[in-house]
Design a protein around this motif. Sequence first.
Motif, mmCIF file in Angstrom:
data_model
loop_
_atom_site.group_PDB
_atom_site.id
_atom_site.type_symbol
_atom_site.label_atom_id
_atom_site.label_comp_id
_atom_site.label_asym_id
_atom_site.label_seq_id
_atom_site.Cartn_x
_atom_site.Cartn_y
_atom_site.Cartn_z
ATOM 1 N N ASP A 65 0.806 -1.220 0.000
ATOM 2 C CA ASP A 65 0.000 0.000 0.000
ATOM 3 C C ASP A 65 0.839 1.270 0.000
ATOM 4 O OD1 ASP A 65 0.992 -0.187 2.541
ATOM 5 O OD2 ASP A 65 -0.946 -0.015 3.553
ATOM 6 N N SER A 66 2.154 1.163 -0.250
ATOM 7 C CA SER A 66 3.009 2.342 -0.398
ATOM 8 C C SER A 66 3.074 2.740 -1.869
ATOM 9 C CB SER A 66 4.416 2.052 0.117
ATOM 10 O OG SER A 66 5.064 1.089 -0.716
ATOM 11 N N ASP A 67 3.575 3.931 -2.149
ATOM 12 C CA ASP A 67 3.708 4.364 -3.543
ATOM 13 C C ASP A 67 4.605 3.414 -4.326
ATOM 14 O OD1 ASP A 67 2.063 6.521 -3.111
ATOM 15 O OD2 ASP A 67 3.683 7.972 -2.872
ATOM 16 N N ASP A 68 5.735 3.034 -3.728
ATOM 17 C CA ASP A 68 6.641 2.106 -4.414
ATOM 18 C C ASP A 68 5.999 0.731 -4.555
ATOM 19 O OD1 ASP A 68 8.649 3.976 -4.752
ATOM 20 O OD2 ASP A 68 9.678 3.452 -2.887
ATOM 21 N N GLY A 69 5.245 0.320 -3.547
ATOM 22 C CA GLY A 69 4.580 -0.973 -3.626
ATOM 23 C C GLY A 69 3.564 -1.025 -4.750
ATOM 24 N N ARG A 70 2.780 0.025 -4.875
ATOM 25 C CA ARG A 70 1.801 0.072 -5.968
ATOM 26 C C ARG A 70 2.512 0.120 -7.322
ATOM 27 N NH1 ARG A 70 -0.667 4.270 -2.451
ATOM 28 N NH2 ARG A 70 -2.267 3.227 -1.195
ATOM 29 N N PHE A 71 3.620 0.854 -7.378
ATOM 30 C CA PHE A 71 4.426 0.925 -8.604
ATOM 31 C C PHE A 71 4.825 -0.485 -9.046
ATOM 32 C CE2 PHE A 71 8.524 1.159 -10.718
ATOM 33 C CZ PHE A 71 8.456 2.284 -11.525
ATOM 34 N N ILE A 72 5.283 -1.290 -8.105
ATOM 35 C CA ILE A 72 5.743 -2.645 -8.421
ATOM 36 C C ILE A 72 4.572 -3.543 -8.803
ATOM 37 C CG2 ILE A 72 6.788 -4.705 -7.381
ATOM 38 C CD1 ILE A 72 8.518 -2.631 -5.732
ATOM 39 N N ILE A 73 3.464 -3.448 -8.075
ATOM 40 C CA ILE A 73 2.277 -4.245 -8.421
ATOM 41 C C ILE A 73 1.804 -3.900 -9.829
ATOM 42 C CG2 ILE A 73 -0.180 -4.556 -7.894
ATOM 43 C CD1 ILE A 73 0.581 -4.254 -4.911
ATOM 44 N N ARG A 74 1.777 -2.610 -10.146
ATOM 45 C CA ARG A 74 1.305 -2.190 -11.478
ATOM 46 C C ARG A 74 2.258 -2.638 -12.574
ATOM 47 N NH1 ARG A 74 -0.352 3.475 -8.645
ATOM 48 N NH2 ARG A 74 -2.327 2.693 -7.804
ATOM 49 N N HIS A 75 3.555 -2.569 -12.285
ATOM 50 C CA HIS A 75 4.523 -3.025 -13.277
ATOM 51 C C HIS A 75 4.367 -4.520 -13.532
ATOM 52 C CE1 HIS A 75 8.981 -2.635 -14.723
ATOM 53 N NE2 HIS A 75 8.157 -2.975 -15.679
ATOM 54 N N SER A 76 4.163 -5.279 -12.477
ATOM 55 C CA SER A 76 3.972 -6.724 -12.622
ATOM 56 C C SER A 76 2.684 -7.028 -13.380
ATOM 57 C CB SER A 76 3.946 -7.383 -11.237
ATOM 58 O OG SER A 76 5.149 -7.127 -10.532
ATOM 59 N N ALA A 236 -4.071 -1.166 -11.240
ATOM 60 C CA ALA A 236 -3.904 -2.258 -10.287
ATOM 61 C C ALA A 236 -3.664 -1.663 -8.909
ATOM 62 C CB ALA A 236 -2.737 -3.159 -10.697
ATOM 63 N N TRP A 237 -4.169 -2.359 -7.874
ATOM 64 C CA TRP A 237 -4.112 -1.838 -6.515
ATOM 65 C C TRP A 237 -3.776 -2.943 -5.535
ATOM 66 C CZ3 TRP A 237 -4.595 3.355 -5.364
ATOM 67 C CH2 TRP A 237 -4.895 4.171 -6.470
ATOM 68 N N GLU A 238 -3.503 -2.549 -4.305
ATOM 69 C CA GLU A 238 -3.067 -3.485 -3.272
ATOM 70 C C GLU A 238 -4.215 -4.295 -2.686
ATOM 71 O OE1 GLU A 238 -3.881 0.439 -1.089
ATOM 72 O OE2 GLU A 238 -3.085 -0.231 -3.031
ATOM 73 N N SER A 239 -5.465 -3.944 -3.024
ATOM 74 C CA SER A 239 -6.616 -4.691 -2.523
ATOM 75 C C SER A 239 -7.823 -4.391 -3.392
ATOM 76 C CB SER A 239 -6.932 -4.309 -1.070
ATOM 77 O OG SER A 239 -7.380 -2.957 -1.008
ATOM 78 N N LYS A 240 -8.814 -5.282 -3.316
ATOM 79 C CA LYS A 240 -10.056 -5.042 -4.057
ATOM 80 C C LYS A 240 -10.764 -3.793 -3.529
ATOM 81 C CE LYS A 240 -11.043 -9.752 -5.634
ATOM 82 N NZ LYS A 240 -9.695 -10.286 -5.377
ATOM 83 N N LYS A 241 -10.649 -3.542 -2.236
ATOM 84 C CA LYS A 241 -11.255 -2.350 -1.645
ATOM 85 C C LYS A 241 -10.628 -1.083 -2.220
ATOM 86 C CE LYS A 241 -12.090 -0.070 2.809
ATOM 87 N NZ LYS A 241 -11.880 -0.158 4.291
#
Length: 667
Positions: A65-76, A236-241
């Motif tokens: 749920d951090s900016d870098d975390g979302r960056f990585i999830i979106r890249h993946s 893409a996001w860190e959760s469905k919510k």
Amino acid sequence: MSDVMKVYGPGDATAEVPTGTTAQDALKALGAIRGMVVAARVDGAMVDLDRVLEDGESVEPINADSDDGRFIIRHSTAHVMAQAVTDLWPGTNFGIGPPVENGFYYDFDPEVPFTEDDLKKIEGRMVQIVREDQPFVRVEVSTDEALAAFEGNPYKVEIITDGEAAADDPTAPAGDSGITIYRNDKPDGGHWQDLCRGPHVPTTKWIPAFTLQRVAGAYWRGSEKNKMLQRVYGTAWESKKALKAFLHQQEEARKRDHRKVGRDLDLFSFPEELGQGLAVWHPNGAIVRQEMEDYIRAEVRRRGYQPVYTPHIGKSTLWETSGHLDFYADGMYPPMEMDPSGDGAGTNYYPKPMNCPFHVLVYRSQQRSYRDLPLRLAELGTVYRYEKSGTVHGLMRARGFTQDDSHIFCTAEQVVAEARGCMEFALDVLRAFGFDTPSRIALSTRPAKAETVGTDEGWAHAEKALEQALEEIGLDYVVDEGEGAFYGPKIDVQVTDAIGRAWQLSTIQIDFNLPERFDLGYTTDTGESERPFMVHRALYGSLDRFFGVLTEHYNGAFPTWLAPTQAVVIPISDAHLHYAAEVEAYLNGTGRRATVDTSDETMGAKIRKHQANKVPYMLIVGEQEAADRTVAIRPRYGDQRKGVPLDDFAEELSLEVAEKRVGPQPE
């Protein structure tokens, strides 16, 4: 070699772990995993969780749920989308696929353009890939190996041969060999791969929530000379919510789109005959704009600025001296050749992309002394920038727009006070328009030294001055290391609008470039010549863009002091038109903006119409109001009132306007 090594975690945490321990296992040993951790930061660099650590390295978690975390999830997720496309349409070549703000995209070269039904197919295949729990595997390769891996894909071959083998993610660290590939291993033994620096989540199953949004055309590498590709966008996001909340915000944003509201409220338009990115302001919009202009003009005079006016074009020699023709030519309109000489050659004139060089010429028009400083120059200057057609977006990114541009020339000793004054001014401006507290204030420091102008001493003094100004005011801020311009450090101010979107508006910047290029100077109290410091500041940023942000923030329901029509008088019948006209004239005579609805619509239809037009006050007048010289008030917000003396309402309205009340927060 020892079988044990020491690693360091957040804070003062340390742990002894077996040699060969991965970042993920080290974080567990350090007790540093809270919630979903998708990657790690090792000695400051983002890496995959399976990266093997070395003795003495520090490791920190990157949460989903951090900016870098979302960056990585979106890249993946972008990689998963590209795999889905090539699974569904084998042989489809693809370009780059970076994460972007709130989402990601990939560029494809399909035989047949994608349709909305195709997006559903792609998303369905992506769901399958996520369930298959495919690992993301990082592989370092040589140039020859990379060329062999992507033989037949002209876009990847071009990237490799140009030495940009990780162009889809330029912000992440490259491998030691210079080229890295990320491979997704499929259950059937096959794999999908792309050039990439990473990092990525461990497997596709770590992607919690995503959706595809739209498809658009995009030129390869952003050049209109290249082939048009199909760009598929997703989020893409860190959760469905979190995804649900974002999609709700997007729906609200569509309703508030300033281009739609601008049409509905007759504020402005973008006629095709005029050209892309160029607006005409209708009377309703022009009134709001004039209020903005009048406000900022009064404020700059009150704060000791001196007004200037400058032309819309300038000779090429000006832009050569300023350096714009060296570093900004792609953003400038082509030149106009004028004043031909005997041999037929003329002088090139360029529409100005910035006001700065013109203000420098005002400063340089006479010898300056330390007694003249600080010299604060201010202008509402219209500039012209040739934005690429794919980036133009209403008033938010236009080709012609007006900046509330000011340039302050001062001594080194005056920089802190001037920066502080600019920052306090910025906060006052934002408050006046309903943004009480900035959501983010960032101090951007010097980029790589080789890429900048100015001395080490000058940069250090300027950065310290901006930092001191922020601290004297008592503002919380973050430092964006290396994000300053090549010509100086800056402060950027963000606000959050009614639906939670962040907008960067005010900017305060120090410039070492133009004073040097134009050889500016002033005479000190000892008779020596010194170079002045030059401070840029634009508090609206762009008046047009600020207007667009306000329109979306308020959804067109501008505060009364800005509203095109502040009160509409609605007579109950034609018998009351005479008194309605008296009310209109009286209010307009006090400097307010009132009009009478003389249409033959029903009372209910009139009320619905003016509610839709977001008028702050509807004044209903009939027999009783005419006899008593009163009005019945139907406000946009709050309770209705009857029998209010006209004088009292006029006084209330004038006070509300004078105090620039913003009213209830927008919904």
